[in-house]
Design a protein around this motif. Structure first.
Motif, PDB file in Angstrom:
ATOM      1  N   LEU A 130      -0.374  -2.688  -6.916  1.00 15.65           N
ATOM      2  CA  LEU A 130       0.896  -2.957  -6.225  1.00 15.65           C
ATOM      3  C   LEU A 130       1.556  -1.642  -5.820  1.00 15.65           C
ATOM      4  O   LEU A 130       2.094  -1.528  -4.700  1.00 15.65           O
ATOM      5  CB  LEU A 130       1.823  -3.764  -7.133  1.00 15.65           C
ATOM      6  N   GLY A 131       1.537  -0.646  -6.723  1.00 16.84           N
ATOM      7  CA  GLY A 131       2.124   0.647  -6.377  1.00 16.84           C
ATOM      8  C   GLY A 131       1.426   1.304  -5.200  1.00 16.84           C
ATOM      9  O   GLY A 131       2.080   1.861  -4.297  1.00 16.84           O
ATOM     10  N   LYS A 132       0.099   1.219  -5.141  1.00 16.46           N
ATOM     11  CA  LYS A 132      -0.642   1.783  -4.014  1.00 16.46           C
ATOM     12  C   LYS A 132      -0.320   1.048  -2.722  1.00 16.46           C
ATOM     13  O   LYS A 132      -0.199   1.656  -1.644  1.00 16.46           O
ATOM     14  CB  LYS A 132      -2.139   1.711  -4.288  1.00 16.46           C
ATOM     15  N   ASP A 179       1.723  -1.642   3.278  1.00 20.95           N
ATOM     16  CA  ASP A 179       0.888  -2.695   3.863  1.00 20.95           C
ATOM     17  C   ASP A 179       1.423  -4.050   3.380  1.00 20.95           C
ATOM     18  O   ASP A 179       1.241  -4.411   2.213  1.00 20.95           O
ATOM     19  CB  ASP A 179      -0.567  -2.501   3.421  1.00 20.95           C
ATOM     20  N   PRO A 180       2.085  -4.833   4.233  1.00 18.63           N
ATOM     21  CA  PRO A 180       2.699  -6.103   3.798  1.00 18.63           C
ATOM     22  C   PRO A 180       1.696  -7.094   3.225  1.00 18.63           C
ATOM     23  O   PRO A 180       1.999  -7.803   2.263  1.00 18.63           O
ATOM     24  CB  PRO A 180       3.356  -6.644   5.066  1.00 18.63           C
ATOM     25  N   LYS A 203      -0.261  -9.850  -1.716  1.00 16.92           N
ATOM     26  CA  LYS A 203      -1.381 -10.203  -2.595  1.00 16.92           C
ATOM     27  C   LYS A 203      -1.219  -9.575  -3.967  1.00 16.92           C
ATOM     28  O   LYS A 203      -1.451 -10.231  -5.002  1.00 16.92           O
ATOM     29  CB  LYS A 203      -2.685  -9.741  -1.945  1.00 16.92           C
ATOM     30  N   ALA A 204      -0.809  -8.312  -4.032  1.00 18.43           N
ATOM     31  CA  ALA A 204      -0.633  -7.630  -5.315  1.00 18.43           C
ATOM     32  C   ALA A 204       0.518  -8.223  -6.114  1.00 18.43           C
ATOM     33  O   ALA A 204       0.446  -8.327  -7.341  1.00 18.43           O
ATOM     34  CB  ALA A 204      -0.400  -6.138  -5.081  1.00 18.43           C
TER      35      ALA A 204
END
Length: 567
Positions: free
Chosen positions: A130-132, A138-139, A144-145
């Motif tokens: 999620l941090g990346k 990137d929405p 997804k994360a």
């Protein structure tokens, strides 16, 4: 006058359970019904089973309150109307449930802690992803994360709550809630998918009676043999009436009537059961009424373990287990494969009779063979259990013919199938390893065949590198040879031949590089790291102890990764 010789009793530590499953067909019922204990139009046998199961549930609750067995035995007879022996059996069954639940509690805590640790690790990975995704702005990846993080947090919370509840039970000396009749059936009743009548029948569907050597085998559920047929009679103790009291104030009861009927037993067990009945061996009987109204009978005898008929000095029969069968290796005491003796034939089961190729045997003259049963990989539960029993009998008969104990892997997938690794769970669920091993060990113990479980790490890798080409066999045969050698006590050293094989693999990988560079072909970064680790492990491997040579992260771990990477 000489005193009569006392009959030798069987030591429980030196005995084995011989269990036979049959079916009972009740024929004659007592004409009388109990106005006090009976309900509606139920027959006396159904009443006896209902009273026994009620006594068992009552004793289960009272034992958790700290009540003694003798106290419950006296009080239970008055509350449920069954005789003292049935009441004592119900108390013992309840006590066994409590003890098994306490044993399972520790195991459940250990498994839940492992699950929680893995779930937290996966949560950390999801948060990193999620941090990346946020840094890359990137929405699609962010959405997804976020879903992954939400799911991982929910799982961690659920496992943490479950672990706290289990530890609370352990600290307080209690056990989790037990659902008599089955938790899955109770959930179906709550959802309206099963009726209350089914639920009641599942809670009052059995009768249990222990054996007693001093009272002719079993006083409450008695088996007899007359005119070439077995019969079974069940005591209906609630129809017995009190006629008075003895000098000690104990009630004197009339003789209880019995329900009698024919007992069907499998043909292969009849002679053994008849012999045990003639010897006066005590037997335990559990009578179970199925949903179809038929009565199944489980008869258990405690018999002395047979004398061993195999000797490790002759070598071992190595067994490698696979999803569709087993590979066997006939190994002598010096750790070398031994040709099959003259006149050797694989005992072929006669009762499969489904299709021609369901039992396939491939025999190598140099001491290897493979027994393949294709249905093991996909058949249903009952069919699979039957086929595993057939396979176990064939393997044990081969070991008995050779006079050698069986060496097999001591594998355990229990701690691996704990988390959300669906791929591995699917493979492990379809791999009946545990059932095959248990069936072989049970059969071997009954036949007096020795069994030696060994550490299973890297048996296939060692066989692939050292013995597959040498003896011209498949990798499963080579693994069975390694298992037998490990049971004898041999260490698997790195030979000059194996070092030459590794050099050849390295040269081939260097030559596979194409004109265009690309990761995944030839000498990749991953393969280079493997060779670097091998250069440090191979020179010191032969000087290590056997335990270190067989450990998971030994040199064989890198060699296994090398095989998988260079396919």
């Amino acid at each position: 006058m000489k005193k009569p010789k006392k009959k030798a009793t069987i030591n429980p530590d030196e005995s084995i359970k011989y269990t036979v499953c049959g079916e009972w067909f009740p024929e004659s019922f007592p004409a009388r019904r109990s106005l006090r204990w009976g309900r509606g139009g139920e027959d006396p046998l159904a009443t006896e089973m209902r009273l026994f199961c009620s006594c068992q549930r009552w004793a289960f609750n009272r034992l958790q309150e700290g009540r003694s067995r003798e106290e419950l035995k006296r009080e239970g007879q008055k509350l449920f109307g069954i005789n003292s022996r049935f009441c004592d059996d119900a108390v013992l069954k309840a006590k066994a449930i409590i003890e098994s639940q306490r044993g399972l509690l520790a195991l459940e805590i250990e498994e839940t802690e492992t699950k929680l640790a893995r779930a937290r690790k996966k949560l950390g990975w999801a948060e990193k992803d999620l941090g990346k995704a946020v840094e890359a702005n990137d929405p699609v990846k962010i959405e997804k994360a976020e879903r992954a993080v939400h799911g991982r947090k929910a799982r961690v919370k659920r496992l943490k709550t479950k672990l706290d509840e289990l530890k609370t039970h352990q600290n307080n000396g209690t056990i989790p809630t037990v659902v008599f009749g089955g938790r899955s059936l109770w959930k179906r009743v709550c959802r309206g998918r099963a009726t209350k009548e089914e639920w009641r029948n599942a809670r009052q569907d059995r009768l249990y009676a222990r054996g007693d050597e001093t009272k002719g085998g079993n006083p409450n559920i008695k088996i007899s043999y007359r005119s070439g047929e077995f019969a079974l009679s069940v005591t209906i103790s609630h129809l017995s009436e009190q006629t008075g009291t003895d000098s000690r104030g104990r009630p004197v009861m009339t003789r209880a009537p019995r329900v009698e009927g024919k007992l069907w037993l499998p043909e292969k067990h009849r002679l053994k059961v008849w012999e045990l009945l003639l010897l006066g061996t005590p037997y335990t009987v559990e009578l179970i009424r199925g949903r179809d109204g038929r009565y199944r009978v489980h008869i258990s005898f405690a018999i002395t373990a047979p004398e061993p008929v195999t000797s490790p000095s002759r070598g071992y029969l190595g067994m490698d287990t696979n999803p569709d069968g087993v590979a066997l290796a006939n190994v002598n005491y010096f750790g070398q494969p031994e040709p099959w003796p003259e006149g050797f034939t694989v005992p072929h089961p006669k009762a499969l009779h489904k299709f021609a190729g369901e039992f396939q045997v491939t025999v190598q003259p140099n001491g290897f063979l493979y027994i393949k049963i294709p249905e093991l990989a996909y058949s249903r539960g009952y069919r699979r259990t039957y086929l595993i029993g057939v396979l176990a009998k064939v393997v044990v008969d081969i070991a008995k013919f050779l006079g050698k104990p069986i060496a097999l892997e001591d594998l355990d997938f229990g701690k691996d199938r704990l988390d959300t690794d669906r791929k591995f769970n699917r493979i492990a669920a379809n791999f009946p390893f545990k059932k095959i091993i248990e069936a072989v060990m049970r059969r071997a113990f009954k036949e007096g065949i020795g069994v030696e479980p060994v550490w299973p790490a890297h048996t296939s890798t060692i066989g692939y590198y050292k013995y597959m080409e040498r003896y011209g066999v498949i990798v499963h045969h080579a693994a069975a040879l390694v298992i037998a050698r490990r049971a004898i006590g041999f260490r698997e050293c790195i030979t000059s031949e194996l070092k030459q094989k590794i050099r050849v693999i390295k040269e081939k990988l260097n030559q596979k590089v194409d004109s265009l560079p690309g990761e995944g072909r030839g000498m990749t970064r991953k393969v280079k790291r493997l060779f670097k680790r091998l250069e440090g492990k191979i020179p010191i491997h032969n000087g290590l102890t056997r335990f270190k040579q067989e450990s998971f992260y030994s040199v064989w771990h890198e060699l296994m990764q090398l095989v998988l990477s260079s396919r």
